[in-house]
Design a protein around this motif. Structure first.
Motif, PDB file in Angstrom:
ATOM      1  N   GLU A 371     -38.200   0.454 -26.870  1.00 51.26           N
ATOM      2  CA  GLU A 371     -38.962   1.291 -27.794  1.00 51.26           C
ATOM      3  C   GLU A 371     -38.827   0.712 -29.198  1.00 51.26           C
ATOM      4  O   GLU A 371     -37.723   0.378 -29.641  1.00 51.26           O
ATOM      5  N   ILE A 374     -40.071   2.636 -34.755  1.00 50.33           N
ATOM      6  CA  ILE A 374     -41.074   2.991 -35.762  1.00 50.33           C
ATOM      7  C   ILE A 374     -40.635   4.220 -36.557  1.00 50.33           C
ATOM      8  O   ILE A 374     -40.819   4.291 -37.780  1.00 50.33           O
ATOM      9  N   ASP A 375     -40.026   5.189 -35.872  1.00 51.20           N
ATOM     10  CA  ASP A 375     -39.644   6.429 -36.547  1.00 51.20           C
ATOM     11  C   ASP A 375     -38.602   6.208 -37.635  1.00 51.20           C
ATOM     12  O   ASP A 375     -38.455   7.041 -38.541  1.00 51.20           O
ATOM     13  N   ARG A 579     -44.379   3.217 -41.867  1.00 52.49           N
ATOM     14  CA  ARG A 579     -45.208   4.019 -40.958  1.00 52.49           C
ATOM     15  C   ARG A 579     -46.415   4.570 -41.709  1.00 52.49           C
ATOM     16  O   ARG A 579     -46.258   5.201 -42.756  1.00 52.49           O
ATOM     17  N   SER A 652     -44.031   4.792 -29.285  1.00 51.99           N
ATOM     18  CA  SER A 652     -44.294   4.061 -30.530  1.00 51.99           C
ATOM     19  C   SER A 652     -45.651   3.369 -30.524  1.00 51.99           C
ATOM     20  O   SER A 652     -46.177   3.008 -31.585  1.00 51.99           O
ATOM     21  N   SER A 655     -48.509   4.495 -32.772  1.00 45.56           N
ATOM     22  CA  SER A 655     -48.314   4.385 -34.215  1.00 45.56           C
ATOM     23  C   SER A 655     -49.244   3.371 -34.866  1.00 45.56           C
ATOM     24  O   SER A 655     -49.899   2.562 -34.207  1.00 45.56           O
TER      25      SER A 655
END
Length: 671
Positions: A371, A374-375, A579, A652, A655
């Protein structure tokens, strides 16, 4: 196995009851079938001497599985994965007499005639179990075609005894496997393999499948098509591998196949119709066990879908041979994943595979798709975009241009951006088979406006007209070059002409994150064009700064994870990626717009497709894990350039990340 042999050799009611005592009533071998089998065995073993020769074969045929013996025979060639049949063949060779005296002294006590028969049987090359289950394609019969009677029948017989006794560790007195269904399969195999009127391997193979198809309830027309035009072969092979025996089971399979996405159906049909004689074929070793395990612990549809993933990955690993037009068989060892499937530990929604060559065999490994973090990235300040006049640049052409238009739509909706142009960078200047007609303004030798009247000349994937026909999208241009200098010059022309004060280069999937000058498998990614465009953006930035007219130049990655490198998180950090926060209603906007553009998979067979739109839609709508994308069937099965249709969709992938193009340029060129 020896008990089964004796029951069938001597026959009689008592032996019938002994053989079938452990079988269920539903599948029990009938008395008539037992008698037919007995008569065949007795006719091929005319007397106790012949029976003793067969018993000897049964006793020694698995000697090669003993690792100590295998090492003694094979020497430096010995390995855990050595073919145990080859060990015994070598031990019986005339030049191994001394070794044989040490390891198998009883062989020399047999007559020369018996030794010759035993050698011929052991040297016969056919995995009958793989043939009966249709696991192997037609070319697997090539070695068997050279055998003659009585060796042919004796080889079949010893293999049938071996199969019938395979569950002897559970019940040594009865055969749990030699049921009525298996008997009919064995009888069909024996009949076609010993039928002298069938002169080719392909004829023997299709006639065997025809016999199985009769059991499955196919009508005479369908069976004739199977024999004469190879129709239904993949469905019948799947039914055999799933160990089906009834019309109801076959219909269940046919119904399940009909519900699968088009490219999944195409892979199964193509790969299981290849015979190894006229086309390259894969032998999915332990494929039946894999299918049954997945069917048991998941569903038939899931089993078929995952099997298509396995077959396509084997195809991709073997693509050099297929591209070269080679025939023959490549064996894919599925033993590890088949074991996991039957233990219930294989998750077909997560277990993405790759194959690599190990000698002449393909061996599977799990593909780790991490994963993306991105967060953990800081949020992009969208106010930097507000009111900007932006050129949106599809860095990789085609589908990248589609995503450039989509992002321009979102930016316009939320940040009052004024998109001044959508530029799709392509690279087919030297390809005379890719031409355009009815284009708009000619900006330069390389750049032309695409209008709603523009059409392609030739058969190639032209997507830019989709967005040109959308009145809500800015004017669309196609920039046909991979030279950074040319790309930079033409973009500067458009900047001056449109009054743009920003550029946003859009990469789809994330292959722009690969380090520069990295050798990459084109089946995985093809970032060369992205590098050229990124270099052009670097040149534009340097020129603007030198002129004292700084320009905002961003790069956006839509659906990261589609084709990112394994070190993508590091590259995102190095490039100061941020992001871009999608709004709650953006999923609806994106899916509806793709549907209107027919880029949602509904028109893939018409040439309107792209991996990223399909992966982005899947991620946005919560379809995570290993997913088949509805790409064209021809792309999925191409011998020259197969597109990997299965993608492990992570959250992700929904995104969008943005960064300054110069920071990304420095990151990918960092040593």
């Amino acid at each position: 196995s020896l008990n089964v042999m004796d029951y069938l050799y001597y026959g009689g009611d008592e032996n019938y009851h002994k053989l079938t005592a452990g079988q269920s009533d539903a599948n029990r071998l009938t008395r008539e079938e037992f008698e037919e089998f007995h008569q065949w065995v007795a006719s091929n073993l005319p007397g106790e001497h012949s029976a003793n020769v067969m018993r000897y074969i049964m006793l020694i045929h698995d000697l090669g599985k003993n690792q100590t013996l295998a090492s003694a025979v094979m020497g430096e060639d010995a390995a855990d994965s050595v073919d145990h049949d080859e060990v015994l063949r070598r031990l019986l060779r005339s030049d191994y007499a001394a070794k044989r005296t040490e390891l198998l002294p009883t062989f020399s006590q047999l007559s020369e005639a018996d030794q010759a028969i035993i050698r011929d049987v052991i040297n016969t090359e056919l995995n009958l179990g793989q043939f009966i289950q249709a696991e192997a394609p037609a070319a697997a019969l090539a070695g068997f075609a050279e055998s003659t009677e009585p060796v042919r029948s004796l080889y079949i017989m010893h293999t049938l005894f071996d199969i019938a006794g395979a569950a002897g560790h559970v019940n040594a007195e009865s055969s749990l496997l030699l049921t009525s269904p298996l008997y009919n399969q064995m009888a069909a195999a024996c009949d076609v393999l010993t039928d002298s009127t069938l002169s080719t391997d392909n004829a023997r193979y299709t006639h065997y499948l025809a016999r199985r198809a009769q059991r499955f309830g196919l009508d005479n027309d369908a069976i004739e098509q199977l024999i004469n035009s190879q129709a239904y072969i993949h469905t019948v092979r799947l039914a055999c591998m799933l160990r089906y025996d009834t019309p109801e089971e076959y219909q269940q399979l046919a119904d399940a196949l009909d519900t699968l996405p088009g490219p999944v159906q195409a892979i199964l049909a193509q790969e299981l119709s290849n015979d190894g004689i006229h086309q390259r074929a894969t032998l999915p070793c332990y494929g039946p066990a894999l299918l049954k395990g997945l069917e048991k612990h998941h569903s038939l549809g899931t089993a078929l879908t995952y099997f298509a993933h396995v077959l396509q990955e084997a195809h991709i690993a073997d693509k050099a041979a297929r591209k070269a037009g080679e025939t023959g068989i490549v064996t894919a060892d599925l033993s590890t994943i088949a074991q996991a499937a039957n233990q219930g530990t294989l998750d077909p929604h997560q277990a993405e595979l790759r194959f690599h060559h190990s000698g002449e065999m393909l061996v599977s490994t799990y593909q780790d798709t991490p994963e993306l973090a991105i967060d953990s990235l800081p949020a992009f300040d969208s106010e930097k975009l507000r009111g900007k006049r932006i050129i949106y640049l599809g860095m990789g052409g085609g589908s990248d241009g589609i995503q450039a238009a989509m992002l321009s739509k979102l930016h316009q909706q939320h940040h009052a951006v004024q998109p001044t142009a959508i530029v799709s960078v392509r690279n087919f200047a030297a390809d005379n088979n890719k031409q355009l007609a009815h284009t708009g303004r000619q900006i330069s030798d390389a750049t032309v406006e695409i209008t709603e009247e523009t059409t392609r000349v030739g058969d190639w994937r032209f997507l830019e007209d989709i967005i040109a026909k959308d009145e809500t999208i800015a004017p669309v241009y196609l920039l046909n070059s991979i030279e950074p200098e040319q790309i930079a010059r033409d973009l500067q022309l458009l900047i001056r002409e449109t009054g743009a004060d920003a550029i946003c280069g859009i990469d789809t999937g994330g292959d722009v994150l690969y380090r520069a000058n990295t050798a990459i498998d084109p089946t995985t990614s093809s970032p060369d064009q992205d590098y050229a465009v990124l270099t052009a953006l670097h040149m534009i930035s340097a020129t603007a700064e030198a002129d004292g007219t700084p320009l905002d130049i961003f790069t956006a990655i839509v659906a990261p994870g589609v084709d990112t490198p394994p070190y993508a998180n590091d590259m995102l950090a190095r490039s100061n990626a941020q992001r871009y926060l999608l709004h709650p209603d953006d999923t609806t906007t994106i899916t509806q717009t793709y549907a209107a553009w027919r880029m949602d998979g509904s028109a893939s067979e018409e040439g309107l497709y792209g991996k990223t739109p399909l992966a982005w839609i899947a991620a946005l709508t919560g379809k995570h894990g290993l997913q088949p994308l509805t790409l064209p069937r021809a792309n999925a099965t191409s011998a020259h350039n197969p597109w990997r249709i299965f993608m492990n969709i992570r959250p992700s992938t929904a995104s969008v990340v943005m960064m300054h193009a110069e920071r990304l340029y420095q990151a990918v060129n960092h040593d």
